[in-house]
Design a protein around this motif. Structure first.
Motif, PDB file in Angstrom:
ATOM      1  N   TYR A  85      39.630  39.960  39.387  1.00 30.85           N
ATOM      2  CA  TYR A  85      40.673  40.995  39.343  1.00 30.85           C
ATOM      3  C   TYR A  85      40.847  41.819  40.619  1.00 30.85           C
ATOM      4  N   ASP A  86      39.840  41.835  41.483  1.00 27.78           N
ATOM      5  CA  ASP A  86      39.912  42.611  42.727  1.00 27.78           C
ATOM      6  C   ASP A  86      40.983  41.987  43.615  1.00 27.78           C
ATOM      7  N   GLY A  87      42.161  42.605  43.634  1.00 30.24           N
ATOM      8  CA  GLY A  87      43.285  42.077  44.403  1.00 30.24           C
ATOM      9  C   GLY A  87      44.336  41.445  43.503  1.00 30.24           C
ATOM     10  N   ASP A 119      44.640  38.816  53.639  1.00 29.80           N
ATOM     11  CA  ASP A 119      43.247  39.145  53.967  1.00 29.80           C
ATOM     12  C   ASP A 119      43.016  40.633  53.853  1.00 29.80           C
ATOM     13  N   GLU A 120      42.262  41.010  52.834  1.00 29.56           N
ATOM     14  CA  GLU A 120      41.842  42.400  52.711  1.00 29.56           C
ATOM     15  C   GLU A 120      40.340  42.494  52.879  1.00 29.56           C
ATOM     16  N   GLU A 121      39.622  41.493  52.385  1.00 28.79           N
ATOM     17  CA  GLU A 121      38.162  41.569  52.327  1.00 28.79           C
ATOM     18  C   GLU A 121      37.486  41.277  53.669  1.00 28.79           C
ATOM     19  N   GLY A 122      38.131  40.461  54.484  1.00 23.56           N
ATOM     20  CA  GLY A 122      37.520  40.120  55.773  1.00 23.56           C
ATOM     21  C   GLY A 122      36.372  39.127  55.658  1.00 23.56           C
ATOM     22  N   GLU A 187      39.369  49.820  39.371  1.00 28.31           N
ATOM     23  CA  GLU A 187      38.673  50.984  39.949  1.00 28.31           C
ATOM     24  C   GLU A 187      37.464  50.574  40.784  1.00 28.31           C
ATOM     25  N   GLN A 188      36.729  49.580  40.344  1.00 29.50           N
ATOM     26  CA  GLN A 188      35.508  49.130  41.026  1.00 29.50           C
ATOM     27  C   GLN A 188      34.405  50.181  40.998  1.00 29.50           C
ATOM     28  N   GLY A 189      34.513  51.110  40.064  1.00 32.73           N
ATOM     29  CA  GLY A 189      33.512  52.159  39.912  1.00 32.73           C
ATOM     30  C   GLY A 189      33.502  52.608  38.459  1.00 32.73           C
ATOM     31  N   SER A 375      32.190  45.380  40.262  1.00 33.31           N
ATOM     32  CA  SER A 375      33.156  44.638  41.068  1.00 33.31           C
ATOM     33  C   SER A 375      32.433  43.925  42.208  1.00 33.31           C
ATOM     34  N   HIS A 376      33.164  43.068  42.929  1.00 31.11           N
ATOM     35  CA  HIS A 376      32.559  42.174  43.928  1.00 31.11           C
ATOM     36  C   HIS A 376      31.446  41.395  43.243  1.00 31.11           C
ATOM     37  N   ASN A 377      31.767  40.912  42.067  1.00 31.66           N
ATOM     38  CA  ASN A 377      30.789  40.262  41.197  1.00 31.66           C
ATOM     39  C   ASN A 377      31.596  39.460  40.168  1.00 31.66           C
TER      40      ASN A 377
HETATM   41 MN    MN Z   1      37.172  43.862  47.316  1.00 31.43          MN
END
Ligand code: MN
Ligand code: GLV
Ligand code: MN
Length: 404
Positions: A85-87, A119-122, A187-189, A375-377
């Motif tokens: 979902y991130d993005g 590209d957002e994450e790099g 939210e990622q938090g 998130s990032h998971n």
């Molecule tokens: Mn991200």
């Protein structure tokens, strides 16, 4: 199927576009991104948008309207072994809001352009926001020479993906007056979950900087080199990693992370000769962040000196803290209230394309509750009910902007 369900299904579908079987890994300008762009392009067209791809590799869907343009969007690239979902959630929710207008045969007194950023994450090149920087006109052409782990430059990656690296300037927004850029994102938090709220309105995005640090010692035989005669680059790096944690933990609101570490030559029977690591430092107060990164780079130099080891540092990126515009914060808040939900305002510790887009126009963001704040998971999770609220809030925001 209902729109919120379609949004969830689309995020799940996009998860199949990956460089790694069994995991979601979608780096900039990869075959996995080509796969994602193809799917998203189809969904944009279904929602009545004209679709084009720019040189950096962003997908742009345009829903015509009179005069000015409101930009909506988020990114399609991912971190390694990412969640769904991130993005993609922000892209899919934006398309859903446009779909709703299209299905109702409605046009607004402004055009909408949905931007699916490349590209957002790099992940591939270390640098953030390549896609949104190109649109905002702040893409640094010197970045074209940056290389990935295989030595491929951004220039060659863009070419292989079908873009013209010499014409990145042409990606800069040139469609006339912009009303603003609005982004929906998980939210990622943990804050929304702890308050039992489906969505929250973002007030600011914390500044961040990234560095690459290389410790150079001397590779040596693990069996024959006495302990007091080693110049072990990994031991130096590990002392630094602990110092990073210690410093950030003792400063309120500071977060600092070493997330990448590569050891050369990387064999069990060789004393590590060279270690390259990443350093990511963030704080909502730019002055405190700058003080922290200066301090941590000094610490790295001291560790190297103390151990007779060489050190090279290279700043990869820096983004100051960005405030969301009062107008968009209050319009998002009004939309949330109109739908009968309490309004909570919160700051973002994660970076977003809105940071880069703030160089072009005012920005606003809506966060959607995610399970456990994770998130990032791969465990990232959102509910259909919360996605329904996000689509409704974004649709209401469009109405409010149309009325004003
Ligand atoms: Mn991200
Ligand atoms: C983007 O996800 C970031 O690193 O904040
Ligand atoms: Mn993101």
């Amino acid at each position: 199927m209902t729109l919120p369900r379609i949004v969830i299904e689309r995020c799940q579908y996009l998860a199949r576009c990956s460089e790694e079987p069994g995991a979601i890994t979608r780096p900039f300008a990869s075959e996995a991104m080509r796969c994602a762009n193809e799917l998203v392009g189809d969904w944009m067209r279904e929602a009545g948008m004209a679709v084009r791809r720019d040189n950096i590799g962003n997908l742009r869907g345009r829903f015509e309207g009179a005069g000015e343009t409101l930009l909506l969007g988020s990114h399609l690239d991912s971190v390694r072994d990412a969640g769904k979902y991130d993005g993609p959630l922000g892209v899919a929710v934006a398309i859903a809001a446009v779909q709703r207008l299209h299905d109702a045969g409605r046009r607004l007194p402004f055009a909408i352009e949905v931007l699916a950023f490349a590209d957002e994450e790099g992940l591939r090149f270390g640098s953030t926001y390549l896609g949104s920087r190109a649109v905002a006109g702040t893409f640094d052409l010197a970045d074209l020479d940056r290389v990935d782990a295989d030595g491929v430059t951004i220039r060659d990656a863009i070419r292989a993906f079908g873009g013209d690296p010499e014409r990145i300037d042409g990606d800069k927004w040139s469609g006339g007056r912009v009303l603003g850029y609005c982004e929906v994102h998980i939210e990622q938090g943990p804050i929304l979950e702890s308050r039992d709220l489906p969505v929250g309105v973002v007030t600011a995005i914390a500044g961040q900087e990234r560095h690459r640090i290389t410790f150079t010692g001397e590779a040596a035989h693990a069996g024959t080199t006495p302990m007091d005669q080693r110049r072990d680059a990994l031991v130096a790096a590990s002392v630094f990693v602990q110092a990073v944690e210690g410093y950030a933990s003792s400063t309120d609101g500071m977060v600092a992370t070493v997330g990448q570490l590569s050891v050369r030559p990387g064999a069990a029977n060789v004393v590590p000769g060279e270690v390259t690591l990443s350093l990511d430092v963030r704080h909502a107060d730019d002055a405190l962040r700058l003080m922290a990164s200066r301090h941590l780079l000094d610490v790295a130099a001291e560790i190297a000196k103390h151990r007779g080891i060489g050190i090279k540092t290279n700043q990869i990126s820096e983004d100051a803290t960005v405030s969301c515009s009062r107008r968009l914060v209050s319009t998002f808040s009004q939309a949330v209230r109109d739908l009968g939900h309490p309004v909570v305002e919160l700051a973002s510790g994660a970076g977003h394309d809105a940071v880069a887009m703030s160089a072009l126009t005012e920005v606003g963001m809506l966060f959607v509750r995610c399970k456990g704040g994770i998130s990032h998971n791969p465990a990232e999770s959102v509910t259909t009910d919360d996605v329904a609220v996000a689509i409704d809030v974004l649709s209401r925001l469009l109405e409010l902007l149309a009325e004003s």
